[in-house]
Design an enzyme around this catalytic site. Sequence first.
Site, PDB file in Angstrom:
ATOM      1  N   GLY A 145       0.778  -1.238   0.000  1.00 31.38           N
ATOM      2  CA  GLY A 145       0.000   0.000   0.000  1.00 31.38           C
ATOM      3  C   GLY A 145       0.808   1.286   0.000  1.00 31.38           C
ATOM      4  O   GLY A 145       0.306   2.322   0.435  1.00 31.38           O
ATOM      5  N   ASN A 186       1.511   3.013  -2.578  1.00 31.55           N
ATOM      6  CA  ASN A 186       0.793   3.941  -3.466  1.00 31.55           C
ATOM      7  C   ASN A 186      -0.448   4.503  -2.783  1.00 31.55           C
ATOM      8  O   ASN A 186      -0.782   5.674  -2.958  1.00 31.55           O
ATOM      9  CB  ASN A 186       0.430   3.253  -4.782  1.00 31.55           C
ATOM     10  CG  ASN A 186       1.597   3.224  -5.738  1.00 31.55           C
ATOM     11  OD1 ASN A 186       1.941   4.233  -6.329  1.00 31.55           O
ATOM     12  ND2 ASN A 186       2.237   2.067  -5.842  1.00 31.55           N
ATOM     13  N   MET A 220      -4.361  -7.042  -6.945  1.00 33.83           N
ATOM     14  CA  MET A 220      -3.889  -8.147  -7.779  1.00 33.83           C
ATOM     15  C   MET A 220      -5.028  -9.061  -8.238  1.00 33.83           C
ATOM     16  O   MET A 220      -5.032 -10.267  -7.972  1.00 33.83           O
ATOM     17  CB  MET A 220      -2.791  -8.918  -7.043  1.00 33.83           C
ATOM     18  CG  MET A 220      -1.533  -8.076  -6.869  1.00 33.83           C
ATOM     19  SD  MET A 220      -1.073  -7.136  -8.351  1.00 33.83           S
ATOM     20  CE  MET A 220       0.685  -7.013  -8.177  1.00 33.83           C
ATOM     21  N   ARG A 221      -6.011  -8.447  -8.882  1.00 40.41           N
ATOM     22  CA  ARG A 221      -7.156  -9.179  -9.411  1.00 40.41           C
ATOM     23  C   ARG A 221      -7.570  -8.594 -10.747  1.00 40.41           C
ATOM     24  O   ARG A 221      -7.430  -7.379 -10.940  1.00 40.41           O
ATOM     25  CB  ARG A 221      -8.360  -8.970  -8.485  1.00 40.41           C
ATOM     26  CG  ARG A 221      -8.466 -10.008  -7.526  1.00 40.41           C
ATOM     27  CD  ARG A 221      -9.665  -9.976  -6.654  1.00 40.41           C
ATOM     28  NE  ARG A 221      -9.365 -10.910  -5.627  1.00 40.41           N
ATOM     29  CZ  ARG A 221      -9.356 -12.215  -5.800  1.00 40.41           C
ATOM     30  NH1 ARG A 221      -9.744 -12.740  -6.933  1.00 40.41           N
ATOM     31  NH2 ARG A 221      -8.990 -13.008  -4.824  1.00 40.41           N
ATOM     32  N   ILE A 241     -10.149  -7.161 -13.182  1.00 38.78           N
ATOM     33  CA  ILE A 241     -11.453  -6.498 -13.053  1.00 38.78           C
ATOM     34  C   ILE A 241     -12.384  -7.072 -14.117  1.00 38.78           C
ATOM     35  O   ILE A 241     -12.033  -7.151 -15.286  1.00 38.78           O
ATOM     36  CB  ILE A 241     -11.290  -4.962 -13.223  1.00 38.78           C
ATOM     37  CG1 ILE A 241     -10.315  -4.390 -12.178  1.00 38.78           C
ATOM     38  CG2 ILE A 241     -12.633  -4.249 -13.156  1.00 38.78           C
ATOM     39  CD1 ILE A 241     -10.717  -4.545 -10.732  1.00 38.78           C
ATOM     40  N   ASN A 248      -5.357   2.336 -13.403  1.00 39.12           N
ATOM     41  CA  ASN A 248      -4.404   1.413 -12.787  1.00 39.12           C
ATOM     42  C   ASN A 248      -2.987   1.960 -12.965  1.00 39.12           C
ATOM     43  O   ASN A 248      -2.710   2.707 -13.904  1.00 39.12           O
ATOM     44  CB  ASN A 248      -4.503   0.040 -13.471  1.00 39.12           C
ATOM     45  CG  ASN A 248      -3.568  -0.982 -12.849  1.00 39.12           C
ATOM     46  OD1 ASN A 248      -3.435  -1.069 -11.622  1.00 39.12           O
ATOM     47  ND2 ASN A 248      -2.888  -1.761 -13.678  1.00 39.12           N
ATOM     48  N   HIS A 287       0.975   0.615 -13.419  1.00 36.91           N
ATOM     49  CA  HIS A 287       1.733  -0.585 -13.746  1.00 36.91           C
ATOM     50  C   HIS A 287       3.229  -0.253 -13.706  1.00 36.91           C
ATOM     51  O   HIS A 287       3.653   0.764 -14.273  1.00 36.91           O
ATOM     52  CB  HIS A 287       1.337  -1.097 -15.142  1.00 36.91           C
ATOM     53  CG  HIS A 287       1.995  -2.393 -15.481  1.00 36.91           C
ATOM     54  ND1 HIS A 287       1.553  -3.591 -14.964  1.00 36.91           N
ATOM     55  CD2 HIS A 287       3.093  -2.668 -16.222  1.00 36.91           C
ATOM     56  CE1 HIS A 287       2.350  -4.561 -15.396  1.00 36.91           C
ATOM     57  NE2 HIS A 287       3.289  -4.027 -16.160  1.00 36.91           N
TER      58      HIS A 287
HETATM   59  C1  GAR Z   1       3.082  -1.230  -7.516  1.00 39.41           C
HETATM   60  O1  GAR Z   1       4.420  -1.259  -7.921  1.00 39.41           O
HETATM   61  C2  GAR Z   1       2.176  -1.344  -8.716  1.00 39.41           C
HETATM   62  O2  GAR Z   1       2.694  -0.750  -9.852  1.00 39.41           O
HETATM   63  C3  GAR Z   1       2.087  -2.842  -8.866  1.00 39.41           C
HETATM   64  O3  GAR Z   1       1.950  -3.310  -7.559  1.00 39.41           O
HETATM   65  C4  GAR Z   1       2.734  -2.480  -6.704  1.00 39.41           C
HETATM   66  C5  GAR Z   1       1.940  -2.172  -5.460  1.00 39.41           C
HETATM   67  O4  GAR Z   1       2.758  -1.547  -4.522  1.00 39.41           O
HETATM   68  N1  GAR Z   1       0.976  -3.229  -9.694  1.00 39.41           N
HETATM   69  C6  GAR Z   1       1.049  -4.204 -10.600  1.00 39.41           C
HETATM   70  O5  GAR Z   1       2.048  -4.896 -10.772  1.00 39.41           O
HETATM   71  C7  GAR Z   1      -0.205  -4.412 -11.416  1.00 39.41           C
HETATM   72  N2  GAR Z   1       0.015  -5.333 -12.473  1.00 39.41           N
HETATM   73  P1  GAR Z   1       2.123  -0.881  -3.228  1.00 39.41           P
HETATM   74  O6  GAR Z   1       1.199  -1.934  -2.589  1.00 39.41           O
HETATM   75  O7  GAR Z   1       3.295  -0.553  -2.335  1.00 39.41           O
HETATM   76  O8  GAR Z   1       1.362   0.341  -3.664  1.00 39.41           O
END
Ligand code: GAR
Length: 200
Positions: free
Chosen positions: A12, A14, A90-91, A93, A107, A109
Site C-alpha cells: 500500500g 501507493n 492483484m485481481r 477487473i 491502474n 503498472h
Molecule cells: C506497484 O508497484 C504497482 O505498480 C504494482 O503493484 C505495486 C503495489 O505496490 N501493480 C502491478 O504490478 C499491477 N500489475 P504498493 O502496494 O506498495 O502500492
Amino acid sequence: MKNIAVFASGNGTNFSAIARAVKNGRIKANLALLVCDQPDAFVIKRAKAAKVKAVLIKREDFSSNCDFELKIIEILKENKIDLIVLAGFMRIIGKELLETYKNRIINIHPALLPSFKGAHGIKDAFNYGVKVTGVTVHFVTNDLDGGPVILQEPVPITNKDTLKSLEEKIHKVEHELYPQAISLILRGKMKLKGRKVIIQ
Ligand code: GAR
C-alpha cells in the site's frame, strides 16, 4: 468534491502516496474508501492510520466473480464513488465493474506498457536486460494491462542496479506519477479520443 476509492491487495505505498496528496491538497478529492481483498494486507493498517474507511471483501466468500463484484459495486454506490484507483490490486477487473464504472477505473503498472504486462513488471524488465523501463498509468478495460495510456515516465536501468534498487526507483516514480494522473482526471484535463488520451 469527487469521491475516490483505492483498491489494493498488499503493502500500500501507493495508497499512502495518494492519501498524502489528498491531505496536502495536490489531489482535490475525498479519499472515501479503501477496498482490500486480503485480510493480512499492510494497506489496511495504512488506511486506519490515515483515517480512511477500509472494507475487506474476500473473493472466497462469494460463489462467483460476478457476485463478488456486485457486492463491491453496492459498497461503491453507498459511498458515492466517482473514480476507482487500482494500486496493487492483484485481481482482474470483470465485466460488472467495467460496465458500471466505464472509463472511471485507472491502474498503475510498474513498466512501460505494452512491455512487461502482468504481475511481475519490475522483475521481468530487470531480467530481460532492458536499459529503460518505467511506470504507466492507464485506464482499465477488458484488455488486461492494455487500456488507454494516461501518463508514462521512463526509469533507466544502469549496470549498478539490482532488482531491489530498481524497485525503489520505480516506486519513487509511482508515488509522484499516480497523484499527478488522478489530479488531471479530477480536474477534467483529460479526454479520451479512441484509445488515445488527450491531456489539455
Ligand atoms: C506497484 O508497484 C504497482 O505498480 C504494482 O503493484 C505495486 C503495489 O505496490 N501493480 C502491478 O504490478 C499491477 N500489475 P504498493 O502496494 O506498495 O502500492
